[in-house]
Design a protein around this motif. Structure first.
Motif, PDB file in Angstrom:
ATOM      1  N   GLU A 217       0.827  -1.204   0.000  1.00  0.00           N
ATOM      2  CA  GLU A 217       0.000   0.000   0.000  1.00  0.00           C
ATOM      3  C   GLU A 217       0.867   1.262   0.000  1.00  0.00           C
ATOM      4  OE1 GLU A 217      -3.466   2.121   2.735  1.00  0.00           O
ATOM      5  OE2 GLU A 217      -2.977  -0.007   3.023  1.00  0.00           O
ATOM      6  N   ILE A 218       1.954   1.244   0.737  1.00  0.00           N
ATOM      7  CA  ILE A 218       2.870   2.388   0.764  1.00  0.00           C
ATOM      8  C   ILE A 218       3.511   2.584  -0.601  1.00  0.00           C
ATOM      9  CG2 ILE A 218       5.031   3.246   1.745  1.00  0.00           C
ATOM     10  CD1 ILE A 218       4.206   1.797   4.354  1.00  0.00           C
ATOM     11  N   LEU A 219       3.941   1.505  -1.226  1.00  0.00           N
ATOM     12  CA  LEU A 219       4.559   1.607  -2.550  1.00  0.00           C
ATOM     13  C   LEU A 219       3.560   2.110  -3.582  1.00  0.00           C
ATOM     14  CD1 LEU A 219       6.756  -1.634  -2.760  1.00  0.00           C
ATOM     15  CD2 LEU A 219       7.276   0.590  -1.725  1.00  0.00           C
ATOM     16  N   GLU A 220       2.318   1.666  -3.484  1.00  0.00           N
ATOM     17  CA  GLU A 220       1.291   2.142  -4.408  1.00  0.00           C
ATOM     18  C   GLU A 220       1.070   3.647  -4.251  1.00  0.00           C
ATOM     19  OE1 GLU A 220      -1.437  -1.932  -4.755  1.00  0.00           O
ATOM     20  OE2 GLU A 220      -1.903  -0.403  -3.241  1.00  0.00           O
ATOM     21  N   ARG A 221       0.955   4.103  -3.014  1.00  0.00           N
ATOM     22  CA  ARG A 221       0.743   5.530  -2.774  1.00  0.00           C
ATOM     23  C   ARG A 221       1.924   6.351  -3.286  1.00  0.00           C
ATOM     24  NH1 ARG A 221      -1.044   4.099   2.597  1.00  0.00           N
ATOM     25  NH2 ARG A 221       0.909   5.001   3.397  1.00  0.00           N
ATOM     26  N   SER A 222       3.127   5.843  -3.084  1.00  0.00           N
ATOM     27  CA  SER A 222       4.314   6.556  -3.539  1.00  0.00           C
ATOM     28  C   SER A 222       4.349   6.642  -5.061  1.00  0.00           C
ATOM     29  CB  SER A 222       5.568   5.859  -3.015  1.00  0.00           C
ATOM     30  OG  SER A 222       6.724   6.597  -3.337  1.00  0.00           O
ATOM     31  N   ALA A 223       4.018   5.546  -5.728  1.00  0.00           N
ATOM     32  CA  ALA A 223       4.007   5.549  -7.188  1.00  0.00           C
ATOM     33  C   ALA A 223       2.961   6.517  -7.732  1.00  0.00           C
ATOM     34  CB  ALA A 223       3.746   4.137  -7.707  1.00  0.00           C
ATOM     35  N   ILE A 224       1.805   6.571  -7.097  1.00  0.00           N
ATOM     36  CA  ILE A 224       0.751   7.482  -7.547  1.00  0.00           C
ATOM     37  C   ILE A 224       1.176   8.935  -7.336  1.00  0.00           C
ATOM     38  CG2 ILE A 224      -1.606   8.267  -7.068  1.00  0.00           C
ATOM     39  CD1 ILE A 224      -2.307   5.309  -6.495  1.00  0.00           C
ATOM     40  N   ALA A 225       1.820   9.232  -6.202  1.00  0.00           N
ATOM     41  CA  ALA A 225       2.300  10.586  -5.956  1.00  0.00           C
ATOM     42  C   ALA A 225       3.373  10.982  -6.967  1.00  0.00           C
ATOM     43  CB  ALA A 225       2.853  10.689  -4.533  1.00  0.00           C
ATOM     44  N   ALA A 226       4.276  10.059  -7.268  1.00  0.00           N
ATOM     45  CA  ALA A 226       5.289  10.328  -8.285  1.00  0.00           C
ATOM     46  C   ALA A 226       4.643  10.536  -9.648  1.00  0.00           C
ATOM     47  CB  ALA A 226       6.291   9.178  -8.337  1.00  0.00           C
ATOM     48  N   GLY A 227       3.605   9.749  -9.931  1.00  0.00           N
ATOM     49  CA  GLY A 227       2.889   9.901 -11.196  1.00  0.00           C
ATOM     50  C   GLY A 227       2.235  11.253 -11.331  1.00  0.00           C
ATOM     51  N   ARG A 228       1.727  11.795 -10.232  1.00  0.00           N
ATOM     52  CA  ARG A 228       1.134  13.132 -10.265  1.00  0.00           C
ATOM     53  C   ARG A 228       2.183  14.175 -10.633  1.00  0.00           C
ATOM     54  NH1 ARG A 228      -1.770  15.865 -12.332  1.00  0.00           N
ATOM     55  NH2 ARG A 228      -3.336  14.271 -11.834  1.00  0.00           N
ATOM     56  N   ALA A 229       3.362  14.084 -10.023  1.00  0.00           N
ATOM     57  CA  ALA A 229       4.436  15.017 -10.351  1.00  0.00           C
ATOM     58  C   ALA A 229       4.837  14.899 -11.816  1.00  0.00           C
ATOM     59  CB  ALA A 229       5.641  14.758  -9.440  1.00  0.00           C
ATOM     60  N   ILE A 230       4.880  13.666 -12.318  1.00  0.00           N
ATOM     61  CA  ILE A 230       5.229  13.445 -13.722  1.00  0.00           C
ATOM     62  C   ILE A 230       4.190  14.079 -14.644  1.00  0.00           C
ATOM     63  CG2 ILE A 230       5.379  11.649 -15.499  1.00  0.00           C
ATOM     64  CD1 ILE A 230       6.701   9.873 -13.333  1.00  0.00           C
ATOM     65  N   LEU A 231       2.920  13.882 -14.346  1.00  0.00           N
ATOM     66  CA  LEU A 231       1.868  14.439 -15.204  1.00  0.00           C
ATOM     67  C   LEU A 231       1.872  15.960 -15.184  1.00  0.00           C
ATOM     68  CD1 LEU A 231      -1.240  12.122 -14.723  1.00  0.00           C
ATOM     69  CD2 LEU A 231       0.300  12.276 -16.689  1.00  0.00           C
ATOM     70  N   ASP A 232       2.171  16.559 -14.045  1.00  0.00           N
ATOM     71  CA  ASP A 232       2.240  18.020 -13.979  1.00  0.00           C
ATOM     72  C   ASP A 232       3.306  18.549 -14.933  1.00  0.00           C
ATOM     73  OD1 ASP A 232       0.224  18.095 -12.113  1.00  0.00           O
ATOM     74  OD2 ASP A 232       1.573  18.313 -10.384  1.00  0.00           O
ATOM     75  N   ILE A 233       4.453  17.872 -14.960  1.00  0.00           N
ATOM     76  CA  ILE A 233       5.534  18.290 -15.853  1.00  0.00           C
ATOM     77  C   ILE A 233       5.189  17.942 -17.300  1.00  0.00           C
ATOM     78  CG2 ILE A 233       7.972  17.898 -16.427  1.00  0.00           C
ATOM     79  CD1 ILE A 233       8.400  17.474 -13.367  1.00  0.00           C
ATOM     80  N   TYR A 234       4.576  16.793 -17.502  1.00  0.00           N
ATOM     81  CA  TYR A 234       4.144  16.362 -18.844  1.00  0.00           C
ATOM     82  C   TYR A 234       3.222  17.403 -19.459  1.00  0.00           C
ATOM     83  CZ  TYR A 234       1.956  13.118 -22.264  1.00  0.00           C
ATOM     84  OH  TYR A 234       1.479  12.495 -23.388  1.00  0.00           O
ATOM     85  N   ASN A 235       2.285  17.897 -18.672  1.00  0.00           N
ATOM     86  CA  ASN A 235       1.318  18.870 -19.185  1.00  0.00           C
ATOM     87  C   ASN A 235       1.947  20.242 -19.405  1.00  0.00           C
ATOM     88  OD1 ASN A 235      -0.803  16.997 -19.156  1.00  0.00           O
ATOM     89  ND2 ASN A 235      -1.275  17.416 -17.019  1.00  0.00           N
ATOM     90  N   ALA A 236       2.952  20.574 -18.602  1.00  0.00           N
ATOM     91  CA  ALA A 236       3.611  21.867 -18.738  1.00  0.00           C
ATOM     92  C   ALA A 236       4.680  21.868 -19.830  1.00  0.00           C
ATOM     93  CB  ALA A 236       4.243  22.272 -17.400  1.00  0.00           C
ATOM     94  N   GLY A 237       5.196  20.677 -20.169  1.00  0.00           N
ATOM     95  CA  GLY A 237       6.273  20.567 -21.152  1.00  0.00           C
ATOM     96  C   GLY A 237       7.601  20.365 -20.461  1.00  0.00           C
ATOM     97  N   PRO A 238       8.180  19.164 -20.557  1.00  0.00           N
ATOM     98  CA  PRO A 238       9.395  18.851 -19.802  1.00  0.00           C
ATOM     99  C   PRO A 238      10.649  19.463 -20.396  1.00  0.00           C
ATOM    100  CG  PRO A 238       8.812  17.009 -21.208  1.00  0.00           C
ATOM    101  CD  PRO A 238       7.712  18.026 -21.364  1.00  0.00           C
TER     102      PRO A 238
END
Length: 258
Positions: free
Chosen positions: A3-24
């Protein structure tokens, strides 16, 4: 732990999508592979979570390793982290990129999480059980469904790398009479095998352990296997290799139930 690993992966995914949408912002490592600010941001999130929750388990993470920071992994447990697998997919605006976290025990991937943030799909595995769930608004939005490999029929379906296919891979498919295959990016190939949507994934080009560990854990928990060319299971924690760098994988074939 899962459960901890899942939450961490989802949080990392949110950061990735924010940059993806802004343009890396894209840079290139010594081996000419791309690295983005999303790779670094996601890795910082995961490393902080692992340090807070499992301070005694060392972590080998892709970007830290590239910078020369590799912990002692002489004990039986360590984590392997690829914060953004499929960076070329990410840069090319393709959705096949993933966050990968795996726990290795005695060289075997025993727990794994693969999260595809652009697809909103989370795969996870532990205790020899593999599962899939949908993620909406950074939360698991559906009951986690058990998944498993299918028994290979007369017309096996293969998966190949979109960016790292090779003549040896094509020759392997031809030699085994496999004519149906699809190019897929990142560790999703392991997950599609685990889900029973394909049968075999031959990889005759370079991979590193953090590329494969989480997906391999999910595949093995779903009833599949990942074998090197001598027929032995792919192992993790490979150091001081005579003919290759630390944590580099040999060629392998991942497959569902034969």
């Amino acid at each position: 732990m899962l459960e901890i690993l899942e939450r961490s992966a989802i949080a990392a995914g949110r950061a990735i999508l924010d940059i993806y949408n802004a343009g890396p912002a894209v840079a290139y490592k010594a081996d000419a592979s791309p690295v983005t600010d999303a790779d670094h941001s996601a890795e910082r999130i995961i490393l902080a979570d692992l340090a807070a929750n499992f301070p005694d388990i060392p972590v080998v993470a892709e970007e830290a390793a590239a910078a020369g920071h590799v912990p002692d992994i002489s004990g039986k447990l360590f984590f392997l982290v690829d914060p953004l697998d499929g960076t070329k997919e990410f840069v090319g605006r393709n959705s096949d990129f993933t966050v990968n976290i795996a726990l290795i025990e005695n060289g075997v991937p025993v727990t794994g999480v693969v999260y595809a943030p652009a697809l909103g799909i989370l795969y996870s595995a532990s205790s020899r059980k593999a599962r899939k769930a949908l993620v909406v608004d950074d939360r698991i939005a559906s009951p986690q469904a058990d998944i498993g490999c299918r028994i290979c029929g007369d017309r096996p379906v293969a998966l190949t790398s979109r960016w790292h296919n090779s003549a040896e891979t094509i020759a392997y498919l031809a030699n085994h009479g496999i004519t149906d295959y699809e190019a897929v990016g990142s560790s999703l190939k392991f997950c599609l095998l685990a889900e029973g949507l394909a049968d075999i994934y031959p990889r005759f080009s370079r991979t590193m352990e953090w590329d494969t560990a989480a997906g391999d854990a999910i595949l093995r928990s779903a009833g599949g296997e990942t074998l090197t060319m001598d027929g032995t299971p792919l192992t993790y924690g490979k150091r001081n290799q005579r003919h290759d760098s630390d944590f580099a994988n040999p060629w392998f074939v991942a497959r569902g139930k034969p």
